[in-house]
Design a protein around this motif. Sequence first.
Motif, PDB file in Angstrom:
ATOM      1  N   GLN A  19       0.897  -1.717   0.232  1.00 11.03           N
ATOM      2  CA  GLN A  19      -0.327  -0.298  -0.010  1.00 11.03           C
ATOM      3  C   GLN A  19       0.901   0.901  -0.068  1.00 11.03           C
ATOM      4  O   GLN A  19       0.925   2.318  -0.607  1.00 11.03           O
ATOM      5  N   ARG A  20       1.883   1.220   0.966  1.00  3.42           N
ATOM      6  CA  ARG A  20       2.636   2.550   0.396  1.00  3.42           C
ATOM      7  C   ARG A  20       4.034   2.380  -0.332  1.00  3.42           C
ATOM      8  O   ARG A  20       4.064   3.573  -0.908  1.00  3.42           O
ATOM      9  N   HIS A 331       8.086 -17.332  -9.679  1.00  2.00           N
ATOM     10  CA  HIS A 331       6.951 -17.363 -10.103  1.00  2.00           C
ATOM     11  C   HIS A 331       5.901 -17.422 -10.946  1.00  2.00           C
ATOM     12  O   HIS A 331       5.251 -17.106 -11.443  1.00  2.00           O
ATOM     13  N   GLY A 332       7.559 -17.232 -11.828  1.00  2.00           N
ATOM     14  CA  GLY A 332       6.735 -17.135 -13.739  1.00  2.00           C
ATOM     15  C   GLY A 332       6.167 -15.689 -13.640  1.00  2.00           C
ATOM     16  O   GLY A 332       6.805 -14.780 -13.268  1.00  2.00           O
ATOM     17  N   GLY A 333       5.035 -16.279 -14.365  1.00  2.00           N
ATOM     18  CA  GLY A 333       3.862 -14.381 -15.155  1.00  2.00           C
ATOM     19  C   GLY A 333       3.536 -14.019 -13.655  1.00  2.00           C
ATOM     20  O   GLY A 333       3.800 -13.118 -13.806  1.00  2.00           O
ATOM     21  N   TYR A 334       3.810 -14.392 -12.100  1.00  2.00           N
ATOM     22  CA  TYR A 334       2.630 -14.176 -11.087  1.00  2.00           C
ATOM     23  C   TYR A 334       3.937 -13.472 -10.804  1.00  2.00           C
ATOM     24  O   TYR A 334       3.954 -12.327  -9.985  1.00  2.00           O
ATOM     25  N   GLY A 335       4.986 -13.846 -10.645  1.00  2.00           N
ATOM     26  CA  GLY A 335       6.293 -12.367  -9.862  1.00  2.00           C
ATOM     27  C   GLY A 335       5.836 -11.305 -10.716  1.00  2.00           C
ATOM     28  O   GLY A 335       6.350 -10.384 -10.373  1.00  2.00           O
ATOM     29  N   TYR A 336       5.218 -11.412 -11.820  1.00  2.00           N
ATOM     30  CA  TYR A 336       4.807  -9.687 -12.683  1.00  2.00           C
ATOM     31  C   TYR A 336       4.081  -9.433 -11.729  1.00  2.00           C
ATOM     32  O   TYR A 336       3.920  -7.538 -12.105  1.00  2.00           O
ATOM     33  N   ALA A 337       2.878 -10.392 -11.160  1.00  2.00           N
ATOM     34  CA  ALA A 337       2.804  -9.298 -10.432  1.00  2.00           C
ATOM     35  C   ALA A 337       2.477  -8.572  -9.045  1.00  2.00           C
ATOM     36  O   ALA A 337       3.361  -9.374  -8.402  1.00  2.00           O
ATOM     37  N   LYS A 338       2.270  -7.526  -8.896  1.00  2.00           N
ATOM     38  CA  LYS A 338       2.325  -6.813  -7.603  1.00  2.00           C
ATOM     39  C   LYS A 338       1.967  -8.070  -6.590  1.00  2.00           C
ATOM     40  O   LYS A 338       2.517  -8.395  -5.432  1.00  2.00           O
ATOM     41  N   GLU A 339       0.595  -8.323  -6.161  1.00  2.00           N
ATOM     42  CA  GLU A 339       0.126  -9.651  -5.314  1.00  2.00           C
ATOM     43  C   GLU A 339       1.581 -10.286  -4.399  1.00  2.00           C
ATOM     44  O   GLU A 339       1.219 -10.455  -3.595  1.00  2.00           O
ATOM     45  N   TYR A 340       2.183 -10.610  -5.563  1.00  3.07           N
ATOM     46  CA  TYR A 340       2.654 -11.654  -5.062  1.00  3.07           C
ATOM     47  C   TYR A 340       4.625 -10.642  -4.668  1.00  3.07           C
ATOM     48  O   TYR A 340       5.091 -12.174  -3.784  1.00  3.07           O
ATOM     49  N   HIS A 341       4.231  -9.698  -4.646  1.00  2.41           N
ATOM     50  CA  HIS A 341       5.367  -8.951  -3.092  1.00  2.41           C
ATOM     51  C   HIS A 341       6.776  -8.531  -3.927  1.00  2.41           C
ATOM     52  O   HIS A 341       7.650  -7.624  -3.726  1.00  2.41           O
ATOM     53  N   VAL A 342       7.326 -10.181  -5.475  1.00  3.66           N
ATOM     54  CA  VAL A 342       8.868 -10.257  -5.239  1.00  3.66           C
ATOM     55  C   VAL A 342       9.509  -8.745  -6.106  1.00  3.66           C
ATOM     56  O   VAL A 342      10.515  -8.165  -6.644  1.00  3.66           O
ATOM     57  N   TYR A 345       9.777  -6.323  -4.162  1.00  6.54           N
ATOM     58  CA  TYR A 345      11.668  -6.295  -3.856  1.00  6.54           C
ATOM     59  C   TYR A 345      12.742  -5.835  -4.814  1.00  6.54           C
ATOM     60  O   TYR A 345      13.242  -5.926  -4.775  1.00  6.54           O
ATOM     61  N   PHE A 346      12.367  -6.984  -5.926  1.00  8.34           N
ATOM     62  CA  PHE A 346      13.183  -6.347  -7.563  1.00  8.34           C
ATOM     63  C   PHE A 346      13.516  -5.286  -7.401  1.00  8.34           C
ATOM     64  O   PHE A 346      14.736  -5.168  -7.744  1.00  8.34           O
ATOM     65  N   ARG A 347      12.481  -4.534  -7.456  1.00 14.80           N
ATOM     66  CA  ARG A 347      13.131  -2.599  -7.681  1.00 14.80           C
ATOM     67  C   ARG A 347      13.928  -2.467  -6.640  1.00 14.80           C
ATOM     68  O   ARG A 347      14.580  -1.794  -6.959  1.00 14.80           O
ATOM     69  N   GLU A 348      12.960  -2.623  -5.206  1.00 15.88           N
ATOM     70  CA  GLU A 348      13.753  -2.047  -3.846  1.00 15.88           C
ATOM     71  C   GLU A 348      15.798  -2.380  -4.173  1.00 15.88           C
ATOM     72  O   GLU A 348      16.431  -1.825  -4.115  1.00 15.88           O
ATOM     73  N   MET A 349      15.802  -3.698  -5.007  1.00 20.77           N
ATOM     74  CA  MET A 349      16.875  -4.588  -5.157  1.00 20.77           C
ATOM     75  C   MET A 349      17.744  -3.605  -5.596  1.00 20.77           C
ATOM     76  O   MET A 349      19.043  -3.064  -5.525  1.00 20.77           O
TER      77      MET A 349
END
Length: 377
Positions: A19-20, A331-342, A345-349
Amino acid sequence: MRAAVEKICARFGDDYWLQRDRDGKFPQEFYRALAADGWLGVCIPQDFGGSGLGVCEAAIMMQAVTASGAGLSGASAVHMNIFGLNPVVVYGTEEQKRRMLPPIAAGKEKACFAVTEPNAGLETAKLQTTAKRRGDIYVVNGAKIWISTAQVADKMLILARTAPIAEGRKPAAGLSLFYTALDRRFVEVREIEKMGRKAVDSNQLFIDGLEVPATDRIGEEGRGFEYILHGLNPERILVAAEAIGLGRAALARATAYAKERVVFGRPIGQNQAIQHPLAECWMELEAADLMMLKAAWQYDHGVACAPAANAAKYLAAEAGFKACQTAVTTHGGYGYAKEYHVERYFREMMIPKLAPVSPQLILCFIAEKVLGLPKSY
Ligand SMILES: Cc1cc2nc3c(=O)[nH]c(=O)nc-3n(C[C@H](O)[C@H](O)[C@H](O)COP(=O)(O)OP(=O)(O)OC[C@H]3O[C@@H](n4cnc5c(N)ncnc54)[C@H](O)[C@@H]3O)c2cc1C
Protein backbone atom coordinates in the motif's frame (compact mmCIF):
# COMPACT_ATOMS: atom_id res chain seq x y z
CA MET A 1 17.44 -8.36 19.26
CA ARG A 2 16.44 -9.95 16.01
CA ALA A 3 13.34 -11.51 17.57
CA ALA A 4 12.29 -8.23 19.19
CA VAL A 5 12.57 -6.32 15.90
CA GLU A 6 10.79 -9.11 14.03
CA LYS A 7 7.92 -8.84 16.49
CA ILE A 8 7.44 -5.14 15.71
CA CYS A 9 7.80 -5.72 11.96
CA ALA A 10 5.19 -8.50 12.06
CA ARG A 11 2.61 -5.76 12.70
CA PHE A 12 3.44 -4.32 9.27
CA GLY A 13 2.91 -7.08 6.76
CA ASP A 14 3.56 -7.16 3.02
CA ASP A 15 0.17 -5.63 2.32
CA TYR A 16 1.07 -2.55 4.40
CA TRP A 17 4.24 -2.10 2.35
CA LEU A 18 2.47 -2.72 -0.93
CA GLN A 19 0.00 0.00 0.00
CA ARG A 20 2.86 2.42 0.84
CA ASP A 21 4.44 1.52 -2.49
CA ARG A 22 1.21 2.53 -4.18
CA ASP A 23 0.34 5.71 -2.29
CA GLY A 24 3.91 6.84 -1.60
CA LYS A 25 3.09 7.88 1.98
CA PHE A 26 5.99 7.88 4.42
CA PRO A 27 5.56 4.86 6.77
CA GLN A 28 4.92 7.00 9.88
CA GLU A 29 3.24 4.20 11.85
CA PHE A 30 6.25 1.93 11.35
CA TYR A 31 8.69 4.73 12.21
CA ARG A 32 6.75 5.48 15.40
CA ALA A 33 6.57 1.81 16.39
CA LEU A 34 10.37 1.45 16.20
CA ALA A 35 10.82 4.77 18.01
CA ALA A 36 8.41 3.78 20.79
CA ASP A 37 10.50 0.73 21.65
CA GLY A 38 13.75 2.70 21.55
CA TRP A 39 15.18 1.18 18.36
CA LEU A 40 16.00 4.42 16.57
CA GLY A 41 18.74 5.26 19.05
CA VAL A 42 20.44 1.87 18.83
CA CYS A 43 23.88 3.39 18.01
CA ILE A 44 23.51 6.69 19.87
CA PRO A 45 25.37 6.81 23.21
CA GLN A 46 23.26 6.26 26.32
CA ASP A 47 24.08 9.74 27.66
CA PHE A 48 22.22 11.22 24.70
CA GLY A 49 19.10 9.07 24.75
CA GLY A 50 20.27 6.02 22.82
CA SER A 51 21.26 2.44 23.62
CA GLY A 52 24.97 2.85 22.87
CA LEU A 53 25.22 -0.41 20.95
CA GLY A 54 27.53 -1.18 18.02
CA VAL A 55 27.23 -1.46 14.27
CA CYS A 56 26.89 -5.22 14.65
CA GLU A 57 23.64 -4.78 16.59
CA ALA A 58 22.43 -2.10 14.18
CA ALA A 59 23.13 -4.44 11.26
CA ILE A 60 21.14 -7.24 12.88
CA MET A 61 18.27 -4.82 13.46
CA MET A 62 18.25 -3.45 9.90
CA GLN A 63 18.50 -6.95 8.44
CA ALA A 64 15.45 -8.01 10.46
CA VAL A 65 13.57 -4.98 9.08
CA THR A 66 14.23 -5.73 5.40
CA ALA A 67 13.82 -9.50 5.86
CA SER A 68 10.32 -8.93 7.25
CA GLY A 69 9.19 -7.78 3.81
CA ALA A 70 9.50 -4.10 4.75
CA GLY A 71 12.44 -4.06 2.37
CA LEU A 72 14.22 -0.84 1.61
CA SER A 73 11.01 1.14 2.25
CA GLY A 74 11.23 0.13 5.91
CA ALA A 75 15.00 0.36 6.21
CA SER A 76 15.42 3.72 4.47
CA ALA A 77 12.66 5.26 6.58
CA VAL A 78 14.86 4.85 9.67
CA HIS A 79 18.35 4.45 8.17
CA MET A 80 19.41 8.03 8.98
CA ASN A 81 18.37 7.75 12.65
CA ILE A 82 20.41 4.60 13.08
CA PHE A 83 23.87 5.74 12.09
CA GLY A 84 23.53 9.00 10.16
CA LEU A 85 24.52 11.26 13.02
CA ASN A 86 27.72 9.39 13.77
CA PRO A 87 29.80 12.48 12.79
CA VAL A 88 28.02 14.38 15.57
CA VAL A 89 28.71 11.54 18.03
CA VAL A 90 32.39 11.45 17.11
CA TYR A 91 33.23 15.09 16.26
CA GLY A 92 30.43 17.19 17.81
CA THR A 93 30.86 19.31 20.93
CA GLU A 94 29.10 18.37 24.16
CA GLU A 95 26.54 21.14 23.54
CA GLN A 96 25.86 19.86 19.99
CA LYS A 97 25.43 16.28 21.16
CA ARG A 98 22.91 17.37 23.81
CA ARG A 99 21.00 19.46 21.28
CA MET A 100 21.15 17.19 18.22
CA LEU A 101 21.15 13.55 19.31
CA PRO A 102 18.20 13.01 21.70
CA PRO A 103 15.47 14.10 19.21
CA ILE A 104 16.88 11.69 16.62
CA ALA A 105 17.13 8.82 19.11
CA ALA A 106 13.54 9.43 20.23
CA GLY A 107 12.23 9.72 16.65
CA LYS A 108 10.97 13.26 17.35
CA GLU A 109 13.02 14.66 14.47
CA LYS A 110 13.88 13.27 11.07
CA ALA A 111 17.08 14.09 9.27
CA CYS A 112 18.42 13.69 5.75
CA PHE A 113 21.95 13.31 4.45
CA ALA A 114 22.74 15.93 1.81
CA VAL A 115 25.99 15.04 0.08
CA THR A 116 25.50 14.02 -3.57
CA GLU A 117 25.49 16.79 -6.17
CA PRO A 118 24.45 16.77 -9.82
CA ASN A 119 27.84 17.98 -11.08
CA ALA A 120 30.03 15.84 -8.82
CA GLY A 121 28.45 12.37 -8.65
CA LEU A 122 30.77 9.91 -6.99
CA GLU A 123 33.58 12.45 -6.99
CA THR A 124 32.55 13.89 -3.63
CA ALA A 125 35.74 15.90 -3.27
CA LYS A 126 34.55 18.13 -6.13
CA LEU A 127 31.32 19.32 -4.48
CA GLN A 128 30.31 22.83 -5.52
CA THR A 129 27.69 23.90 -2.95
CA THR A 130 29.21 26.79 -1.01
CA ALA A 131 28.95 27.92 2.62
CA LYS A 132 30.31 31.44 3.03
CA ARG A 133 31.02 32.78 6.50
CA ARG A 134 29.31 36.03 7.47
CA GLY A 135 29.88 36.81 11.14
CA ASP A 136 28.13 34.16 13.24
CA ILE A 137 26.47 32.47 10.30
CA TYR A 138 27.31 30.70 7.06
CA VAL A 139 25.26 31.41 3.94
CA VAL A 140 24.73 28.27 1.87
CA ASN A 141 24.01 28.23 -1.87
CA GLY A 142 23.98 25.33 -4.30
CA ALA A 143 22.20 22.17 -5.38
CA LYS A 144 22.04 18.59 -4.12
CA ILE A 145 20.50 15.53 -5.69
CA TRP A 146 19.06 12.19 -4.58
CA ILE A 147 18.58 13.39 -1.02
CA SER A 148 16.35 10.79 0.63
CA THR A 149 13.61 11.74 3.13
CA ALA A 150 14.01 15.49 2.46
CA GLN A 151 10.20 15.75 2.05
CA VAL A 152 9.71 14.79 5.69
CA ALA A 153 13.02 15.79 7.30
CA ASP A 154 13.34 18.54 9.90
CA LYS A 155 17.13 18.61 9.75
CA MET A 156 19.91 17.89 7.29
CA LEU A 157 23.52 16.85 7.57
CA ILE A 158 25.08 18.78 4.71
CA LEU A 159 28.55 18.89 3.23
CA ALA A 160 29.45 22.24 1.60
CA ARG A 161 32.52 24.06 0.38
CA THR A 162 33.90 26.71 2.74
CA ALA A 163 37.11 27.19 0.72
CA PRO A 164 37.51 27.05 -3.07
CA ILE A 165 39.43 24.27 -4.77
CA ALA A 166 42.97 25.63 -4.82
CA GLU A 167 46.15 24.54 -6.52
CA GLY A 168 48.48 22.49 -4.36
CA ARG A 169 45.68 21.52 -1.97
CA LYS A 170 43.46 18.46 -2.10
CA PRO A 171 39.96 19.40 -3.42
CA ALA A 172 38.38 17.76 -0.36
CA ALA A 173 40.30 20.06 1.97
CA GLY A 174 37.81 22.95 1.70
CA LEU A 175 34.67 21.00 2.62
CA SER A 176 32.84 21.52 5.91
CA LEU A 177 30.03 19.62 7.59
CA PHE A 178 26.89 21.16 9.11
CA TYR A 179 23.89 19.71 10.89
CA THR A 180 21.15 22.26 10.60
CA ALA A 181 17.45 22.98 10.11
CA LEU A 182 16.05 22.21 6.66
CA ASP A 183 14.44 25.63 6.31
CA ARG A 184 12.08 25.33 3.35
CA ARG A 185 11.98 29.10 2.83
CA PHE A 186 15.52 28.79 1.47
CA VAL A 187 15.58 25.19 0.26
CA GLU A 188 13.30 24.02 -2.52
CA VAL A 189 12.77 20.27 -2.21
CA ARG A 190 11.68 18.66 -5.48
CA GLU A 191 10.88 14.95 -5.43
CA ILE A 192 12.39 12.63 -8.04
CA GLU A 193 9.97 10.11 -9.46
CA LYS A 194 11.81 6.82 -9.23
CA MET A 195 11.69 3.08 -9.87
CA GLY A 196 10.94 1.80 -6.36
CA ARG A 197 10.76 2.62 -2.65
CA LYS A 198 8.05 5.15 -3.35
CA ALA A 199 7.26 5.60 0.36
CA VAL A 200 10.70 7.03 1.04
CA ASP A 201 11.24 10.07 -1.15
CA SER A 202 14.46 11.11 -2.87
CA ASN A 203 14.86 14.70 -3.98
CA GLN A 204 16.66 17.49 -5.66
CA LEU A 205 17.48 20.36 -3.31
CA PHE A 206 17.89 23.92 -4.57
CA ILE A 207 19.52 25.93 -1.80
CA ASP A 208 19.33 29.70 -2.07
CA GLY A 209 20.73 31.84 0.75
CA LEU A 210 20.18 29.36 3.58
CA GLU A 211 21.60 30.89 6.79
CA VAL A 212 23.28 28.31 9.00
CA PRO A 213 24.46 29.30 12.50
CA ALA A 214 28.19 28.70 12.95
CA THR A 215 27.22 26.68 16.04
CA ASP A 216 25.74 24.09 13.64
CA ARG A 217 29.14 23.36 12.07
CA ILE A 218 30.41 19.94 13.11
CA GLY A 219 34.10 19.89 13.96
CA GLU A 220 36.66 22.12 12.29
CA GLU A 221 36.12 24.14 9.17
CA GLY A 222 37.56 22.40 6.08
CA ARG A 223 37.60 18.89 7.59
CA GLY A 224 34.05 17.81 6.72
CA PHE A 225 35.10 15.27 4.10
CA GLU A 226 37.31 13.50 6.62
CA TYR A 227 34.38 13.32 9.07
CA ILE A 228 32.08 11.87 6.42
CA LEU A 229 34.69 9.28 5.45
CA HIS A 230 34.71 8.01 9.03
CA GLY A 231 31.04 7.07 8.69
CA LEU A 232 31.23 5.49 5.23
CA ASN A 233 32.33 2.03 6.33
CA PRO A 234 29.52 1.56 8.86
CA GLU A 235 27.08 2.81 6.24
CA ARG A 236 28.32 0.19 3.76
CA ILE A 237 27.93 -2.47 6.47
CA LEU A 238 24.34 -1.44 7.18
CA VAL A 239 23.44 -1.34 3.49
CA ALA A 240 24.95 -4.83 3.14
CA ALA A 241 22.84 -6.09 6.04
CA GLU A 242 19.73 -4.54 4.48
CA ALA A 243 20.42 -6.12 1.08
CA ILE A 244 20.92 -9.56 2.62
CA GLY A 245 17.68 -9.25 4.58
CA LEU A 246 15.70 -8.34 1.49
CA GLY A 247 17.39 -11.13 -0.47
CA ARG A 248 16.29 -13.56 2.23
CA ALA A 249 12.72 -12.27 2.08
CA ALA A 250 12.72 -12.89 -1.68
CA LEU A 251 14.25 -16.35 -1.26
CA ALA A 252 11.64 -17.30 1.35
CA ARG A 253 8.80 -16.29 -0.95
CA ALA A 254 10.35 -18.07 -3.94
CA THR A 255 10.92 -21.27 -1.96
CA ALA A 256 7.38 -21.30 -0.58
CA TYR A 257 5.98 -20.76 -4.08
CA ALA A 258 8.20 -23.49 -5.56
CA LYS A 259 6.75 -25.96 -3.06
CA GLU A 260 3.14 -24.99 -3.79
CA ARG A 261 2.94 -24.38 -7.50
CA VAL A 262 2.12 -27.57 -9.42
CA VAL A 263 2.74 -27.74 -13.17
CA PHE A 264 3.27 -30.91 -15.25
CA GLY A 265 1.85 -32.86 -12.33
CA ARG A 266 4.47 -31.93 -9.72
CA PRO A 267 5.65 -28.97 -7.67
CA ILE A 268 7.94 -26.74 -9.75
CA GLY A 269 10.44 -26.94 -6.88
CA GLN A 270 11.02 -30.59 -7.72
CA ASN A 271 12.84 -29.48 -10.88
CA GLN A 272 16.56 -28.92 -10.47
CA ALA A 273 16.40 -25.90 -12.77
CA ILE A 274 14.24 -24.27 -10.09
CA GLN A 275 16.05 -25.76 -7.06
CA HIS A 276 19.63 -25.00 -7.99
CA PRO A 277 19.36 -21.23 -8.47
CA LEU A 278 17.54 -21.05 -5.11
CA ALA A 279 20.26 -23.11 -3.44
CA GLU A 280 22.92 -20.83 -4.97
CA CYS A 281 21.08 -17.77 -3.66
CA TRP A 282 21.03 -19.23 -0.15
CA MET A 283 24.78 -19.89 -0.22
CA GLU A 284 25.66 -16.51 -1.66
CA LEU A 285 23.49 -14.68 0.90
CA GLU A 286 25.10 -16.66 3.74
CA ALA A 287 28.60 -15.88 2.46
CA ALA A 288 27.81 -12.18 2.11
CA ASP A 289 26.36 -12.23 5.62
CA LEU A 290 29.62 -13.61 7.04
CA MET A 291 31.60 -10.88 5.28
CA MET A 292 29.16 -8.27 6.62
CA LEU A 293 29.48 -9.58 10.17
CA LYS A 294 33.26 -9.67 9.88
CA ALA A 295 33.27 -6.00 8.83
CA ALA A 296 30.85 -5.07 11.64
CA TRP A 297 32.95 -6.91 14.21
CA GLN A 298 36.11 -5.18 12.95
CA TYR A 299 34.49 -1.74 13.11
CA ASP A 300 33.14 -2.30 16.62
CA HIS A 301 36.57 -3.48 17.79
CA GLY A 302 38.50 -0.58 16.25
CA VAL A 303 40.12 -2.80 13.60
CA ALA A 304 40.57 -1.37 10.07
CA CYS A 305 37.47 -2.57 8.24
CA ALA A 306 37.41 -0.81 4.86
CA PRO A 307 38.22 -3.90 2.71
CA ALA A 308 35.64 -6.05 4.48
CA ALA A 309 33.01 -3.27 4.58
CA ASN A 310 33.38 -2.59 0.85
CA ALA A 311 33.46 -6.28 -0.01
CA ALA A 312 30.37 -6.88 2.14
CA LYS A 313 28.42 -4.12 0.40
CA TYR A 314 29.42 -5.46 -3.02
CA LEU A 315 28.75 -9.13 -2.27
CA ALA A 316 25.48 -8.44 -0.43
CA ALA A 317 24.10 -6.29 -3.24
CA GLU A 318 25.00 -8.92 -5.84
CA ALA A 319 23.60 -11.81 -3.77
CA GLY A 320 20.48 -9.85 -2.84
CA PHE A 321 19.88 -8.83 -6.42
CA LYS A 322 20.27 -12.39 -7.67
CA ALA A 323 17.84 -13.62 -5.00
CA CYS A 324 15.23 -11.01 -5.97
CA GLN A 325 15.63 -11.74 -9.67
CA THR A 326 15.41 -15.48 -9.05
CA ALA A 327 12.32 -14.95 -6.92
CA VAL A 328 10.59 -13.19 -9.84
CA THR A 329 11.53 -15.88 -12.34
CA THR A 330 10.56 -18.69 -9.93
CA HIS A 331 7.08 -17.18 -9.78
CA GLY A 332 6.88 -17.20 -13.58
CA GLY A 333 4.30 -14.71 -14.84
CA TYR A 334 2.99 -14.21 -11.31
CA GLY A 335 6.36 -12.76 -10.35
CA TYR A 336 5.35 -9.74 -12.39
CA ALA A 337 2.13 -9.21 -10.41
CA LYS A 338 2.27 -6.81 -7.45
CA GLU A 339 0.16 -9.20 -5.40
CA TYR A 340 3.12 -11.58 -5.02
CA HIS A 341 5.43 -8.82 -3.72
CA VAL A 342 8.64 -10.09 -5.33
CA GLU A 343 8.54 -7.48 -8.14
CA ARG A 344 8.58 -4.78 -5.41
CA TYR A 345 11.58 -6.44 -3.75
CA PHE A 346 13.31 -6.61 -7.13
CA ARG A 347 12.79 -2.90 -7.80
CA GLU A 348 13.99 -1.96 -4.33
CA MET A 349 17.05 -4.17 -4.58
CA MET A 350 18.43 -1.92 -7.32
CA ILE A 351 19.14 0.69 -4.62
CA PRO A 352 21.86 -1.22 -2.71
CA LYS A 353 23.44 -2.01 -6.08
CA LEU A 354 23.69 1.67 -7.01
CA ALA A 355 24.13 3.49 -3.71
CA PRO A 356 25.78 4.75 -1.60
CA VAL A 357 28.67 3.69 -3.82
CA SER A 358 28.62 1.84 -7.14
CA PRO A 359 30.02 -1.69 -7.61
CA GLN A 360 32.63 -0.31 -10.04
CA LEU A 361 34.03 2.06 -7.45
CA ILE A 362 34.23 -0.77 -4.89
CA LEU A 363 36.18 -2.88 -7.38
CA CYS A 364 38.50 0.10 -7.94
CA PHE A 365 38.97 0.40 -4.15
CA ILE A 366 39.81 -3.29 -3.68
CA ALA A 367 42.16 -3.29 -6.69
CA GLU A 368 44.03 -0.24 -5.45
CA LYS A 369 43.99 -0.47 -1.66
CA VAL A 370 44.00 -4.24 -1.13
CA LEU A 371 45.88 -5.52 -4.18
CA GLY A 372 48.19 -2.50 -4.54
CA LEU A 373 47.39 -1.89 -8.20
CA PRO A 374 47.77 1.62 -9.64
CA LYS A 375 44.86 4.02 -9.14
CA SER A 376 42.71 3.89 -12.26
CA TYR A 377 40.71 7.13 -11.96
C1 LIG B 1 17.41 5.76 -4.30
C2 LIG B 1 18.64 6.56 -4.01
C3 LIG B 1 18.77 7.21 -2.80
C4 LIG B 1 19.88 8.01 -2.54
N1 LIG B 1 19.95 8.70 -1.35
C5 LIG B 1 20.96 9.59 -1.16
C6 LIG B 1 20.97 10.42 0.02
O1 LIG B 1 20.10 10.33 0.88
N2 LIG B 1 21.98 11.32 0.15
C7 LIG B 1 22.96 11.46 -0.77
O2 LIG B 1 23.84 12.32 -0.58
N3 LIG B 1 22.99 10.68 -1.90
C8 LIG B 1 22.00 9.76 -2.10
N4 LIG B 1 22.00 8.97 -3.25
C9 LIG B 1 23.03 9.19 -4.26
C10 LIG B 1 23.96 8.03 -4.46
O3 LIG B 1 24.85 7.95 -3.41
C11 LIG B 1 24.63 8.29 -5.83
O4 LIG B 1 23.66 8.07 -6.83
C12 LIG B 1 25.80 7.42 -6.02
O5 LIG B 1 26.82 7.84 -5.17
C13 LIG B 1 26.30 7.45 -7.47
O6 LIG B 1 26.49 8.77 -7.92
P1 LIG B 1 25.95 9.20 -9.35
O7 LIG B 1 24.58 8.70 -9.46
O8 LIG B 1 26.14 10.65 -9.58
O9 LIG B 1 26.89 8.37 -10.34
P2 LIG B 1 28.11 8.87 -11.23
O10 LIG B 1 29.21 9.40 -10.36
O11 LIG B 1 27.60 9.78 -12.30
O12 LIG B 1 28.58 7.50 -11.89
C14 LIG B 1 27.82 6.89 -12.94
C15 LIG B 1 28.35 5.52 -13.25
O13 LIG B 1 29.70 5.63 -13.75
C16 LIG B 1 30.56 4.77 -13.01
N5 LIG B 1 31.88 5.39 -12.86
C17 LIG B 1 32.15 6.68 -12.60
N6 LIG B 1 33.49 6.86 -12.53
C18 LIG B 1 34.05 5.64 -12.73
C19 LIG B 1 35.41 5.17 -12.77
N7 LIG B 1 36.43 5.98 -12.60
N8 LIG B 1 35.59 3.86 -13.00
C20 LIG B 1 34.55 3.02 -13.21
N9 LIG B 1 33.27 3.41 -13.18
C21 LIG B 1 33.02 4.71 -12.95
C22 LIG B 1 29.89 4.61 -11.65
O14 LIG B 1 30.30 3.40 -11.03
C23 LIG B 1 28.42 4.59 -12.04
O15 LIG B 1 28.04 3.29 -12.41
C24 LIG B 1 20.91 8.13 -3.52
C25 LIG B 1 20.79 7.44 -4.73
C26 LIG B 1 19.68 6.67 -4.99
C27 LIG B 1 19.56 5.98 -6.33
